[in-house]
Motif scaffolding. Structure first.
Motif, PDB file in Angstrom:
ATOM      1  N   ALA A  73     -17.647 -41.994  -9.039  1.00  0.00           N
ATOM      2  CA  ALA A  73     -19.033 -41.591  -9.411  1.00  0.00           C
ATOM      3  C   ALA A  73     -19.547 -40.442 -10.758  1.00  0.00           C
ATOM      4  O   ALA A  73     -18.481 -39.748  -9.841  1.00  0.00           O
ATOM      5  CB  ALA A  73     -20.368 -42.383  -8.675  1.00  0.00           C
ATOM      6  N   SER A  74     -20.354 -40.319 -11.162  1.00  0.00           N
ATOM      7  CA  SER A  74     -20.438 -39.861 -11.929  1.00  0.00           C
ATOM      8  C   SER A  74     -21.131 -38.139 -11.218  1.00  0.00           C
ATOM      9  O   SER A  74     -20.960 -37.011 -11.787  1.00  0.00           O
ATOM     10  CB  SER A  74     -21.208 -40.103 -13.196  1.00  0.00           C
ATOM     11  N   ALA A  75     -21.292 -38.438 -10.312  1.00  0.00           N
ATOM     12  CA  ALA A  75     -22.007 -37.530  -9.410  1.00  0.00           C
ATOM     13  C   ALA A  75     -22.113 -37.855  -7.184  1.00  0.00           C
ATOM     14  O   ALA A  75     -22.428 -39.065  -7.507  1.00  0.00           O
ATOM     15  CB  ALA A  75     -23.591 -37.217  -9.253  1.00  0.00           C
ATOM     16  N   PRO A  76     -22.792 -36.788  -6.832  1.00  0.00           N
ATOM     17  CA  PRO A  76     -22.031 -37.305  -5.537  1.00  0.00           C
ATOM     18  C   PRO A  76     -22.950 -37.665  -4.460  1.00  0.00           C
ATOM     19  O   PRO A  76     -24.058 -37.217  -4.787  1.00  0.00           O
ATOM     20  CB  PRO A  76     -21.458 -35.763  -4.525  1.00  0.00           C
ATOM     21  N   ALA A  77     -22.651 -38.070  -3.095  1.00  0.00           N
ATOM     22  CA  ALA A  77     -23.736 -38.913  -2.812  1.00  0.00           C
ATOM     23  C   ALA A  77     -24.262 -37.110  -1.868  1.00  0.00           C
ATOM     24  O   ALA A  77     -23.483 -36.314  -1.867  1.00  0.00           O
ATOM     25  CB  ALA A  77     -24.569 -39.088  -1.545  1.00  0.00           C
ATOM     26  N   ILE A  78     -25.434 -36.369  -2.376  1.00  0.00           N
ATOM     27  CA  ILE A  78     -25.880 -35.438  -1.273  1.00  0.00           C
ATOM     28  C   ILE A  78     -27.015 -35.277   0.133  1.00  0.00           C
ATOM     29  O   ILE A  78     -27.570 -36.149   0.243  1.00  0.00           O
ATOM     30  CB  ILE A  78     -27.294 -34.728  -2.011  1.00  0.00           C
ATOM     31  N   PRO A  79     -26.299 -34.565   1.115  1.00  0.00           N
ATOM     32  CA  PRO A  79     -27.167 -34.594   2.530  1.00  0.00           C
ATOM     33  C   PRO A  79     -29.130 -34.511   2.475  1.00  0.00           C
ATOM     34  O   PRO A  79     -29.145 -33.566   1.204  1.00  0.00           O
ATOM     35  CB  PRO A  79     -26.125 -33.532   2.965  1.00  0.00           C
TER      36      PRO A  79
END
Length: 122
Positions: A73-79
């Protein structure tokens, strides 16, 4: 940096409740900051953080986030609680010239000046 993620040797959250984990992380931050004068860079995954801290938002204003999320994906999952990421480890099986085998690959979210500010704690 505080590398805090799933325990490879036992209970995912190291046998701590979400409240105990929040206290432990905050105590680490406080002791580290007092001894070094530097902020703590937090390395974690969204899944671990959200599970083991109960979606805690208490560190986002104190610590830059180095998030591990291996995806195309172009961005990570963020906490939970973090508005953005500072460093993203996007793979553990990357290639680097002159290095045999897979290596971690990361991306910095910002300019060279911002990277220097992080390195120099300014």
């Amino acid at each position: 940096m505080l590398d805090i993620e799933s325990n490879p040797y036992g209970a995912m959250c190291y046998g701590l409740s979400t409240t105990q984990m929040r206290t432990w992380i905050n105590d680490f931050y406080t002791a580290y900051k007092a001894r070094t004068g530097r902020d703590v860079l937090l390395y974690t995954t969204a899944s671990w953080w959200n599970t083991c801290t109960g979606n805690w938002t208490g560190m986002a204003a104190k610590s830059p986030l180095w998030v591990a999320h291996w995806t195309s994906a172009s961005a990570p999952a963020i906490p939970s609680g973090f508005p953005t990421w500072t460093v993203w480890q996007y793979t553990n099986n990357g290639a680097v010239s002159g290095v045999s085998g897979g290596v971690d690959r990361d991306q910095f979210n910002g300019s060279r000046e911002r990277l220097l500010a992080l390195a120099n704690n300014t």
